[in-house]
Design an enzyme around this catalytic site. Structure first.
Site, mmCIF file in Angstrom:
data_model
loop_
_atom_site.group_PDB
_atom_site.id
_atom_site.type_symbol
_atom_site.label_atom_id
_atom_site.label_comp_id
_atom_site.label_asym_id
_atom_site.label_seq_id
_atom_site.Cartn_x
_atom_site.Cartn_y
_atom_site.Cartn_z
ATOM 1 N N TYR A 27 1.058 -1.315 0.048
ATOM 2 C CA TYR A 27 -0.205 0.263 0.323
ATOM 3 C C TYR A 27 0.997 1.367 -0.363
ATOM 4 C CZ TYR A 27 -3.146 3.729 1.517
ATOM 5 O OH TYR A 27 -3.459 4.651 1.200
ATOM 6 N N GLU A 45 -2.860 7.136 -4.218
ATOM 7 C CA GLU A 45 -3.290 6.249 -4.075
ATOM 8 C C GLU A 45 -2.807 5.461 -4.949
ATOM 9 O OE1 GLU A 45 -6.206 4.952 -0.314
ATOM 10 O OE2 GLU A 45 -6.555 3.588 -2.618
#
Length: 386
Positions: A109, A197
């Site tokens: 992530y 992201e």
């Protein structure tokens, strides 16, 4: 303003961030044509909606032949995809993204967002990436690493290396990661992003890094100077009432309650909703009519909040500083007469020309409930809604 995955990946590619090859499709036939043009033997079909959690909701399907590509696209297109982020109503799927399959060794992530507490851009990473990152944040926050980037210095190579080590990268992967991180930071600044992201950033079987997903959210206050990005806006993904409000320069957010609020000033609007909750009610919306409220804008605001069938009562809470209370009263009277308001309306007016405004409401002949102060207003509107 959010971008779709395929749009975000086009931006990523322009900044040199590696992404899998993919093509957009609006029909099952186009999806099959996209798979054939991409080549290979494994594809991923992804529903394009402005929400995360698509995989768990059935919005991401692996296909090992073109018949499976067609079936996956047909199952998604024209439906509404409901994820944890959309609520039960879901979002419409008008396009799917067909992408070549990737050999995944592990998932990471990575994101850039604003640390409002420090006034820095924060680079956030976790070696426990993928679909369950929310669970990681809730139950294993120690697995998340944050690097705060000073705006004067910008992202430094040593910060990239620190994050790379925390994410378990080695050798050439560290240089790859630094290149990606630097590009994401440049993108964040140049595109006026509020969030960038990558979830997941994958390590392939060959050891290379690849952005398997992409999410970009642009600061709404800066969209006016991002014309190319603004052209990518998909209004079908937005709340219809919030979209209508933005067209009239009203700040509106839909909520789940039954007491509609019309307030001037974001801080006062938040305090109003807090008091409604304190006294046992539930707000149906956040609505800030702004400091330049006029009778016309108040009328539009009334029409907007009444378009929500769940509304059982309305609270108008105005503190007249820049805006005059008599103009608000005029708008309330006009709206109640013209719109045909069938639910109780509680009004609290204070500030510039408040006395005249209260007199206007008292002599209007309308069934408007006057409130002496904010607490009184909250109590009365909760009682009226019940």
């Amino acid at each position: 303003m959010n971008l779709h995955e395929y749009q975000a990946k086009e931006v990523f590619s322009a900044y040199g961030i590696p992404v899998p090859a993919g093509r957009i499709a609006s029909t099952p036939d186009e999806a099959v044509a996209a798979a054939e043009a991409l080549g290979g033997s494994i594809w991923v079909v992804k529903a394009q909606v402005h929400a995360g959690g698509r995989g768990k909701a059935g919005g991401v399907k692996l296909a090992k032949d073109t018949a499976s590509v067609r079936a996956a696209a047909a199952a998604m297109l024209g439906t509404r995809l409901a994820t944890k982020q959309t609520g039960p109503e879901g979002l419409p799927v008008g396009k799917v993204y067909v992408e070549t399959g990737s050999a995944i060794e592990r998932e990471i992530y990575l994101s850039l967002t604003l640390n409002r507490e420090k006034g820095f851009i924060a680079m956030v990473g976790s070696a426990a990436g993928g679909m369950d990152i929310e669970e990681v944040a809730a139950h294993s926050p120690e697995k998340i690493t944050t690097v705060n980037i000073h705006p004067a210095a910008g992202l430094q190579p040593n910060q990239c290396r620190r994050m790379a080590f925390a994410l378990g990268f080695k050798g050439e992967q560290i240089a790859q990661f630094q290149k990606i991180a630097m590009a994401l930071y440049q993108l964040y600044l140049e595109k006026d992003a509020a969030l960038v992201e990558v979830n997941p950033l994958i390590v392939t079987k060959t050891g290379d890094l690849l952005a398997l997903d992409a999410k970009i959210n642009i600061d709404a206050n800066a969209v006016y100077r991002q014309r190319a990005i603004a052209a990518l806006r998909d209004e079908s993904q937005e709340d219809p009432m919030e979209l209508q409000a933005s067209q009239h320069d009203l700040n509106y957010v839909s909520l789940d309650g039954d007491i509609a609020c019309m307030v001037n000033g974001a801080g006062l609007a938040m305090a109003t909703m807090d008091l409604i909750k304190l006294h046992g009610g539930s707000p149906a919306n956040f609505l800030d009519v702004g400091g330049g409220a006029t009778a016309e804008r108040v009328t539009v605001a009334f029409k907007l909040i009444l378009s929500n069938p769940k509304v059982k009562a309305i609270l108008v809470n105005i503190f007249g500083g820049i805006v005059r209370c008599d103009l608000i009263a005029e708008g309330v009277i006009t709206a109640v007469k013209n719109v045909g308001v069938q639910v109780p309306v509680v009004v609290r007016l204070e500030g510039t020309n408040a006395v005249q405004a209260r007199e206007m409401l008292a002599t209007s002949g309308l069934k408007v409930i006057a409130a002496a102060d904010l607490t009184d207003a909250a109590q009365k509107v909760v009682a009226a809604a019940r």
